[in-house]
Motif scaffolding. Structure first.
Motif, mmCIF file in Angstrom:
data_model
loop_
_atom_site.group_PDB
_atom_site.id
_atom_site.type_symbol
_atom_site.label_atom_id
_atom_site.label_comp_id
_atom_site.label_asym_id
_atom_site.label_seq_id
_atom_site.Cartn_x
_atom_site.Cartn_y
_atom_site.Cartn_z
ATOM 1 N N SER A 414 0.861 -1.177 0.000
ATOM 2 C CA SER A 414 0.000 0.000 0.000
ATOM 3 C C SER A 414 0.899 1.230 0.000
ATOM 4 O O SER A 414 1.911 1.269 0.715
ATOM 5 N N VAL A 415 0.576 2.226 -0.830
ATOM 6 C CA VAL A 415 1.420 3.416 -0.936
ATOM 7 C C VAL A 415 0.558 4.666 -0.917
ATOM 8 O O VAL A 415 -0.620 4.637 -1.268
ATOM 9 N N SER A 416 1.162 5.783 -0.502
ATOM 10 C CA SER A 416 0.439 7.053 -0.475
ATOM 11 C C SER A 416 1.406 8.186 -0.756
ATOM 12 O O SER A 416 2.496 8.247 -0.183
ATOM 13 N N GLY A 417 1.017 9.056 -1.638
ATOM 14 C CA GLY A 417 1.842 10.210 -1.998
ATOM 15 C C GLY A 417 0.990 11.217 -2.728
ATOM 16 O O GLY A 417 -0.040 11.630 -2.229
ATOM 17 N N GLY A 418 1.392 11.566 -3.953
ATOM 18 C CA GLY A 418 0.537 12.499 -4.669
ATOM 19 C C GLY A 418 1.129 13.041 -5.943
ATOM 20 O O GLY A 418 2.324 12.896 -6.230
ATOM 21 N N THR A 419 0.247 13.679 -6.708
ATOM 22 C CA THR A 419 0.638 14.373 -7.920
ATOM 23 C C THR A 419 1.677 15.439 -7.627
ATOM 24 O O THR A 419 2.554 15.713 -8.457
ATOM 25 N N ASP A 420 1.596 16.014 -6.446
ATOM 26 C CA ASP A 420 2.488 17.101 -6.055
ATOM 27 C C ASP A 420 3.953 16.726 -6.180
ATOM 28 O O ASP A 420 4.798 17.564 -6.505
ATOM 29 N N VAL A 421 4.280 15.460 -5.882
ATOM 30 C CA VAL A 421 5.669 15.009 -5.927
ATOM 31 C C VAL A 421 5.864 13.867 -6.918
ATOM 32 O O VAL A 421 6.977 13.362 -7.067
ATOM 33 N N CYS A 422 4.812 13.458 -7.594
ATOM 34 C CA CYS A 422 4.852 12.379 -8.582
ATOM 35 C C CYS A 422 5.487 11.116 -8.001
ATOM 36 O O CYS A 422 6.225 10.403 -8.669
ATOM 37 N N THR A 423 5.221 10.844 -6.741
ATOM 38 C CA THR A 423 5.756 9.660 -6.091
ATOM 39 C C THR A 423 4.968 9.404 -4.821
ATOM 40 O O THR A 423 3.951 10.048 -4.571
ATOM 41 N N ALA A 424 5.445 8.462 -4.022
ATOM 42 C CA ALA A 424 4.831 8.155 -2.737
ATOM 43 C C ALA A 424 5.773 8.551 -1.611
ATOM 44 O O ALA A 424 6.980 8.322 -1.686
ATOM 45 N N PHE A 425 5.236 9.162 -0.578
ATOM 46 C CA PHE A 425 6.003 9.474 0.627
ATOM 47 C C PHE A 425 6.172 8.235 1.507
ATOM 48 O O PHE A 425 7.195 8.035 2.140
ATOM 49 N N ILE A 426 5.100 7.451 1.592
ATOM 50 C CA ILE A 426 5.064 6.267 2.440
ATOM 51 C C ILE A 426 4.692 5.091 1.550
ATOM 52 O O ILE A 426 3.768 5.177 0.748
ATOM 53 N N LEU A 427 5.430 3.992 1.702
ATOM 54 C CA LEU A 427 5.293 2.942 0.697
ATOM 55 C C LEU A 427 5.843 1.622 1.206
ATOM 56 O O LEU A 427 5.977 1.406 2.406
ATOM 57 N N SER A 428 6.183 0.732 0.272
ATOM 58 C CA SER A 428 6.548 -0.630 0.626
ATOM 59 C C SER A 428 8.052 -0.781 0.818
ATOM 60 O O SER A 428 8.844 0.054 0.387
ATOM 61 N N CYS A 429 8.413 -1.889 1.454
ATOM 62 C CA CYS A 429 9.818 -2.209 1.696
ATOM 63 C C CYS A 429 9.976 -3.724 1.650
ATOM 64 O O CYS A 429 9.299 -4.431 2.408
ATOM 65 N N PRO A 430 10.855 -4.252 0.805
ATOM 66 C CA PRO A 430 10.977 -5.710 0.661
ATOM 67 C C PRO A 430 11.597 -6.409 1.863
ATOM 68 O O PRO A 430 11.603 -7.646 1.913
ATOM 69 N N LEU A 431 12.111 -5.650 2.838
ATOM 70 C CA LEU A 431 12.751 -6.251 4.004
ATOM 71 C C LEU A 431 11.856 -6.281 5.228
ATOM 72 O O LEU A 431 12.236 -6.841 6.265
ATOM 73 N N LEU A 432 10.664 -5.679 5.139
ATOM 74 C CA LEU A 432 9.801 -5.533 6.308
ATOM 75 C C LEU A 432 8.544 -6.388 6.196
ATOM 76 O O LEU A 432 8.099 -6.699 5.080
#
Length: 656
Positions: A414-432
């Motif tokens: 699950s990820v969350s960010g925005g058009t404002d930065v064209c990315t996600a601030f909070i997102l996934s991690c393959p080690l967690l």
């Protein structure tokens, strides 16, 4: 239950993850050792200069001219990254020029077709030459009115290769919505499809294109892409067929224009539901560096992956998706209705195309859950190793459904960010581990915090999502905002010098994140505040409720009514027993204060073209605002859904 561990990476998965390789590289080349993701994250947001320089080197950014510094002055508003550097996003996207698949494209009425990296390079080279023949030069704007098809990717990369600026709208946008967006940037060329197919129907857009052209005074040329069979008869003056642009004479080599790190790459737009959409400018270097970080380290992608995200060209996830080319992966494009002929179509597409990463929206996953879709039974998902979800918070029940009905051994990101930065601030991690209802982590280099109303950082409590250190992919600025006044007002005024994003967030002690919806649509009942996503999670858990919208009119200075609107499954009726079940569930699982004053059955929840619920515009309509001032109709996927709320406002006029 929120916080329950649903998946943990195996030792083998951890060992082969790109993030593990990066940690070893930091140890071997920088002498830095981190014993946890949290320790790595804290370093990445503390020593910004060292972190972003390491991403530059580890991800093999190849500038034409090197940078002189990473970040001369650490400040949020007006930060200037990597001065002196010159590079080109498209050059990095086309580093591969071999027979490896670059694009797999499928649509409602056509089986998947494959375009190799060699073929993609040749097509971009020809299109770039065609744009030059039309007079496009560095800094010019190329607008698009296109479906999610290979021609859009080719045109975007060709535009970027010239140092020109790309901006796209989906073909389902109405005339006003397109013009309000692209007229701001004064485009020189429009690339437009003659139509599109959706839900088994064809939609001719040639009349709309004619009117859009008329309303764009700076437009010199239009390139017509034949998605419905091509034009009949001669084209009007200034209109050129795609075959002429992309099939004409091309240079032997594609010459990539080297541009400064912050040179505009593309312009994205805010939803525009309540006014003129903000034209948000992103730079070549910021997008390049951020995408490399996210795709390699967080999504754990490489050349053998097949990345899919269901999107249109009018949503920033399209720009995110095509950036998969930066890491040599294969991107999967789909043009069509995700529910036609049924909600299983995308899962079958995953089987047909060999997807390894399936990206979609939370509403789509919840819709599959409600409809009883069984992806694991109906499709071979053997290659699938990750599912991405965005667009809205995914509740714990959605997480559990994925692991029970899609695949047990995969990473649900699950990820969350925005058009404002064209990315996600909070997102996934393959080690967690993946915990139900939680986003795994804060992104590397993204200093995300939760603030209370006094601007204090809080943990394990719900607060405003803020960013307290600059990121390279923050906007270069807004178009036609020379002094930065609109840009500053949009993000930096609530907490001076701090980016306020407009979401409610809780950061857990383990470093996970839970998003509770937009902070401007908070439910404030007798001092008890709650995000709307919590409300929807409870109400939509009822079998008879397919969708819902909640509005707290008290925030608008009225009498404080809490209004709940529900879309019911076929055959269900909002009778007294169902009302009682809804009220009892809200009282038991939320609070007695959040029991709605009224419950109404509606045909559909009004949504933007990217699927977001129109909570704030509906509030405004119910407060007496004229519908054309409360929401831009052309920015909605179902504008007819506003009619119910307009009628309700007339029946119960606001107090004056």
């Amino acid at each position: 239950m929120e916080g329950t561990v649903l998946w943990t990476p195996s030792d083998e998965e951890r060992a082969r993850a790109n993030l593990t390789r990066y940690l070893a590289w930091l140890r071997d080349t920088r002498g830095l050792a981190f014993d946890s993701y949290d320790a790595l994250w804290r370093w990445s947001v503390t020593d910004l200069e060292a972190f972003w320089a390491s991403i530059w080197e580890f991800c093999d950014v190849r500038p034409r001219r090197p940078y002189t510094q990473v970040l001369p002055e650490r400040r949020m508003f007006g930060a200037r990254w990597f001065p002196g550097a010159e590079l080109n996003y498209a050059e990095h996207a086309l580093r591969r020029r071999d027979a490896h698949p670059a694009i797999v494209f499928a649509s409602e009425d056509a089986p998947p077709e494959t375009i190799t990296y060699a073929e993609l390079y040749a097509r971009v080279r020809a299109a770039a030459a065609g744009l030059r023949r039309l007079g496009v030069r560095r800094g010019d704007r190329v607008a698009a009115y296109m479906p999610n098809a290979p021609e859009a990717v080719v045109a975007a990369l060709a535009t970027a290769s010239l140092g020109a600026i790309w901006s796209s709208c989906a073909p389902e946008f109405g005339i006003r919505s397109v013009v309000e967006r692209v007229r701001q940037i004064e485009p020189r060329v429009l690339v437009a499809a003659d139509g599109y197919r959706y839900g088994g129907r064809s939609f001719d857009r040639t009349a709309e294109i004619t009117e859009i052209r008329r309303q764009l005074p700076t437009l010199e040329s239009t390139v017509l892409v034949p998605r419905l069979g091509g034009p009949v008869g001669p084209l009007p003056a200034g209109v050129h067929p795609w075959a002429e642009l992309a099939g004409g004479a091309a240079d032997r080599e594609l010459v990539f224009e080297p541009v400064p790190f912050d040179h505009p790459l593309w312009v994205l737009y805010s939803s525009g539901t309540t006014g003129l959409p903000k034209a948000i400018v992103h730079g070549h270097g910021g997008v390049l560096l951020e995408m490399l970080k996210v795709l390699i380290l967080h999504l754990d992608l490489g050349p053998e992956d097949r990345l899919f995200w269901f999107t249109t060209t009018g949503w920033m996830m399209w720009n995110f998706l095509i950036s998969g080319l930066l890491v040599g992966t294969t991107i999967v494009l789909y043009d069509g209705n995700p529910a036609h002929p049924d909600l299983g179509v995308l899962w079958r597409l995953a089987e047909r195309t060999g997807m390894t990463y399936f990206g979609t929206s939370a509403p789509y996953l919840l819709g599959c859950q409600k409809a009883g879709v069984e992806p694991a039974r109906d499709a071979d998902l053997g290659r699938l190793r990750a599912v991405g979800s965005t667009g809205a918070p995914l509740p714990p029940e959605g997480f559990e459904w994925v692991y029970e009905h899609v695949k047990r051994d995969l990473l649900l990101g699950s990820v969350s960010g925005g058009t404002d930065v064209c990315t996600a601030f909070i997102l996934s991690c393959p080690l967690l581990p993946v915990r139900a209802g939680e986003i795994q982590c804060r992104g590397l280099g993204a200093k995300v915090e939760a603030y209370d109303p006094e601007g204090r950082s809080i943990v394990d409590e719900v607060g405003e999502l803020v960013i307290t250190e600059p990121m390279p992919s923050m906007p270069v600025g807004f178009w036609n905002d020379p002094d930065g006044r609109r840009y500053r007002a949009s993000y930096f005024e609530t907490y001076p010098g701090i980016w306020r994003h407009g979401d409610w967030i809780k950061i857990t002690r383990e470093g996970g994140c839970v998003v509770y919806g937009r902070s401007d649509s908070t439910l404030n009942r007798a001092g008890v505040r709650m995000g709307t996503s919590e409300f929807y999670r409870v109400v939509e858990d009822l079998p008879d409720v397919v969708d819902s919208l909640v509005v707290d009119t008290g925030e608008l200075g009225k009498d404080g009514r809490l209004l709940l609107f529900v879309v019911l499954r076929a055959g269900a009726v909002l009778d007294a027993p169902l009302r009682d079940r809804i009220v009892a569930k809200i009282r038991r699982e939320l609070s007695p204060r959040h029991v709605p004053n009224e419950i109404h059955a509606i045909d559909a929840v009004p949504r933007t073209l990217s699927g977001k619920k129109l909570e704030v515009p509906v509030k405004r309509i119910l407060a007496g605002t004229a519908p054309d001032r409360a929401a831009s109709v052309d920015a909605l996927s179902n504008p007819e859904a506003l009619g119910f709320f307009v009628d309700l406002a007339r029946e119960e006029p606001p107090e004056r």
